[in-house]
Design an enzyme around this catalytic site. Structure first.
Site, mmCIF file in Angstrom:
data_model
loop_
_atom_site.group_PDB
_atom_site.id
_atom_site.type_symbol
_atom_site.label_atom_id
_atom_site.label_comp_id
_atom_site.label_asym_id
_atom_site.label_seq_id
_atom_site.Cartn_x
_atom_site.Cartn_y
_atom_site.Cartn_z
ATOM 1 N N CYS A 108 7.512 -16.420 10.603
ATOM 2 C CA CYS A 108 6.308 -16.003 11.338
ATOM 3 C C CYS A 108 5.455 -17.171 11.825
ATOM 4 O O CYS A 108 4.681 -17.031 12.761
ATOM 5 C CB CYS A 108 5.463 -15.079 10.465
ATOM 6 S SG CYS A 108 6.346 -13.598 9.974
ATOM 7 N N HIS A 243 -1.990 -15.590 12.920
ATOM 8 C CA HIS A 243 -0.825 -14.699 12.806
ATOM 9 C C HIS A 243 -1.320 -13.298 12.451
ATOM 10 O O HIS A 243 -2.088 -13.104 11.498
ATOM 11 C CB HIS A 243 0.135 -15.238 11.743
ATOM 12 C CG HIS A 243 1.257 -14.300 11.429
ATOM 13 N ND1 HIS A 243 1.903 -13.554 12.406
ATOM 14 C CD2 HIS A 243 1.855 -13.981 10.258
ATOM 15 C CE1 HIS A 243 2.846 -12.815 11.835
ATOM 16 N NE2 HIS A 243 2.833 -13.047 10.534
ATOM 17 N N ASN A 273 2.730 -6.284 12.680
ATOM 18 C CA ASN A 273 3.126 -7.686 12.550
ATOM 19 C C ASN A 273 4.396 -7.918 13.378
ATOM 20 O O ASN A 273 5.472 -7.446 13.008
ATOM 21 C CB ASN A 273 3.365 -7.981 11.063
ATOM 22 C CG ASN A 273 3.862 -9.390 10.804
ATOM 23 O OD1 ASN A 273 4.205 -10.117 11.720
ATOM 24 N ND2 ASN A 273 3.913 -9.756 9.530
HETATM 25 O O1 UT7 Z 1 4.488 -12.236 8.100
HETATM 26 C C1 UT7 Z 1 4.390 -12.179 6.695
HETATM 27 C C2 UT7 Z 1 4.726 -10.778 6.237
HETATM 28 N N1 UT7 Z 1 4.146 -10.325 5.041
HETATM 29 C C3 UT7 Z 1 2.835 -10.044 4.823
HETATM 30 O O2 UT7 Z 1 1.966 -10.324 5.593
HETATM 31 C C4 UT7 Z 1 2.509 -9.329 3.531
HETATM 32 C C5 UT7 Z 1 1.193 -9.715 2.931
HETATM 33 N N2 UT7 Z 1 0.796 -8.746 1.916
HETATM 34 C C6 UT7 Z 1 0.214 -7.575 2.236
HETATM 35 O O3 UT7 Z 1 -0.107 -7.362 3.390
HETATM 36 C C7 UT7 Z 1 -0.088 -6.589 1.131
HETATM 37 O O4 UT7 Z 1 0.260 -7.167 -0.124
HETATM 38 C C8 UT7 Z 1 0.657 -5.238 1.327
HETATM 39 C C9 UT7 Z 1 0.019 -4.490 2.485
HETATM 40 C C10 UT7 Z 1 2.132 -5.475 1.608
HETATM 41 C C11 UT7 Z 1 0.532 -4.383 0.075
HETATM 42 O O5 UT7 Z 1 -0.836 -4.209 -0.265
HETATM 43 P P1 UT7 Z 1 -1.286 -4.380 -1.810
HETATM 44 O O6 UT7 Z 1 -2.721 -4.094 -1.846
HETATM 45 O O7 UT7 Z 1 -0.842 -5.747 -2.235
HETATM 46 O O8 UT7 Z 1 -0.488 -3.217 -2.527
HETATM 47 P P2 UT7 Z 1 0.622 -3.269 -3.676
HETATM 48 O O9 UT7 Z 1 1.870 -3.899 -3.171
HETATM 49 O O10 UT7 Z 1 0.009 -3.850 -4.899
HETATM 50 O O11 UT7 Z 1 0.896 -1.725 -3.921
HETATM 51 C C12 UT7 Z 1 -0.127 -0.852 -4.394
HETATM 52 C C13 UT7 Z 1 0.454 0.539 -4.496
HETATM 53 C C14 UT7 Z 1 1.783 0.595 -5.254
HETATM 54 O O12 UT7 Z 1 1.780 1.775 -6.024
HETATM 55 P P3 UT7 Z 1 1.439 1.712 -7.606
HETATM 56 O O13 UT7 Z 1 2.479 0.807 -8.200
HETATM 57 O O14 UT7 Z 1 0.048 1.166 -7.688
HETATM 58 O O15 UT7 Z 1 1.557 3.155 -8.017
HETATM 59 C C15 UT7 Z 1 2.818 0.720 -4.164
HETATM 60 O O16 UT7 Z 1 3.991 1.389 -4.574
HETATM 61 O O17 UT7 Z 1 0.731 1.061 -3.192
HETATM 62 C C16 UT7 Z 1 2.083 1.577 -3.155
HETATM 63 N N3 UT7 Z 1 2.592 1.431 -1.800
HETATM 64 C C17 UT7 Z 1 2.409 2.355 -0.828
HETATM 65 N N4 UT7 Z 1 1.803 3.539 -0.829
HETATM 66 C C18 UT7 Z 1 1.785 4.234 0.338
HETATM 67 C C19 UT7 Z 1 3.270 0.376 -1.273
HETATM 68 N N5 UT7 Z 1 3.551 0.605 0.030
HETATM 69 C C20 UT7 Z 1 3.024 1.824 0.330
HETATM 70 C C21 UT7 Z 1 2.983 2.606 1.507
HETATM 71 N N6 UT7 Z 1 2.354 3.785 1.466
HETATM 72 N N7 UT7 Z 1 3.521 2.179 2.661
#
Ligand code: UT7
Length: 316
Positions: A108, A243, A273
């Protein structure tokens, strides 16, 4: 380096958050609050070469030059479905250019690295006019049962034409070898000599929280050092073109820099993204909306797998 033309292209299909509920358990509310994304564009009957070619033709037209005048094409790309040849060689034929081409695979952050390489070619007088493009289809990298990644991405392409000038004030590039937080291996053929158990899966692996943390701290400190090195303050910069991965990452960098919200424009809510294409798509939109004037100072800054960050200051 001086930027003399910009262009971009997006797939026609608009996919809303609600539409994704058909494929996995998610909600518009979760996606909006965690990422800021409302819609993204995903390719249907288009292919990446179509988008890349359209973006490049628009940039060439805006620059007022002929494709034959280009003497290099530098392309940032990781998600082309060809391992080889390069996407830039395909684009070269499609736009009617005859110059040498190179693809950079720096995930990216790749667009800033591509601009940096273009500036070096201009500075060393090895080229006079260069097409710098980024084209990505990261939605084809996602495993569409994996809600953690599939909601984040969109497809798109953007390009600029650059020529000799004094508009590239400086750059700062950083790679901190951390290959575990974000990676994807390509599918390889089996060989008759393969030892059982050496099968490699090819699904995107991402530690979202860690990527988030490294992105905010990496880009913020890189931009701060760059500004300091050039005796510039946050308020001297018209736009920080960051980005477009996540609205919360953009806000985090904005807060670290003490920048105003209007200094950090966004498209992530509309396009998701689009990997290395995201910064140049946003840039093209700002130029075409007359929001950037000649002489404005801009900072481009991106992050991605590696873990890699790259930032540069450009006087438009
Ligand atoms: O170009 C580089 C590409 N990558 C990035 O930019 C990623 C950077 N990181 C992020 O943007 C964030 O970390 C995410 C948006 C990917 C995730 O947000 P988060 O606040 O870090 O959430 P998390 O991964 O800690 O997940 C929280 C909860 C989990 O459930 P439990 O374990 O708390 O029950 C996940 O299973 O949210 C759940 N979850 C979802 N729920 C609904 C994960 N994805 C989804 C979804 N819809 N799409």
């Amino acid at each position: 380096m001086k930027i003399i033309g910009t262009g971009s292209a997006l797939p026609k299909k608009v996919v809303t958050n609600d539409m994704l509920k058909e494929f996995f358990d998610t909600s518009d509310e979760w996606i909006r609050t965690r990422t800021g994304i409302e819609t993204r564009r995903i390719m249907t009957d288009e292919c990446l070469l179509d988008l890349a070619t359209t973006a490049c033709k628009r940039a060439i037209e805006a620059a007022g030059i002929c494709p034959e005048e280009l003497d290099y094409i530098v392309c940032s790309n990781v998600s082309n479905n060809y391992v080889y040849p390069t996407l830039s060689s395909m684009v070269q034929g499609a736009i009617g250019a005859t110059c040498p081409c190179i693809d950079l695979r720096n995930a990216c952050a790749g667009y800033v690295y591509a601009l940096d390489v273009a500036d070096m070619y201009l500075q060393t007088r090895r080229a006079n006019k260069i097409l710098v493009l980024a084209a990505e289809e990261p939605t084809r990298f996602c495993h569409w049962e994996q809600r953690e990644t599939s909601v984040l991405f969109g497809d798109g392409a953007g390009a600029v034409v650059v020529e000799k000038g004094d508009g590239f004030l400086g750059s700062k590039m950083t790679t901190v070898s951390n290959t575990e937080v974000l990676y994807q291996r390509k599918r390889l053929e089996s060989t008759p000599f393969e030892v059982e158990g050496t099968y490699i899966d090819h699904i995107m692996v991402m530690n979202g929280r860690e990527v988030f943390r490294m992105a905010v701290s990496g880009c913020s400190s890189e931009i701060s050092h760059l500004l300091q090195d050039h005796n510039l303050k946050t308020s001297d910069i018209k736009y920080f073109i960051l980005h477009q991965a996540n609205m919360r990452i953009i806000s985090g960098i904005q807060q670290h820099l003490d920048a105003k919200t209007e200094q950090c424009p966004t498209t992530v809510q509309k396009y998701g993204n689009t990997s290395s294409a995201s910064m140049v798509i946003l840039f093209d939109e700002l130029v075409r909306a007359n929001k950037i004037q000649r002489g404005d100072l801009l900072v481009f800054s991106g992050f991605g797998a590696g873990f890699t960050t790259g930032s540069c200051i450009v006087r438009y």
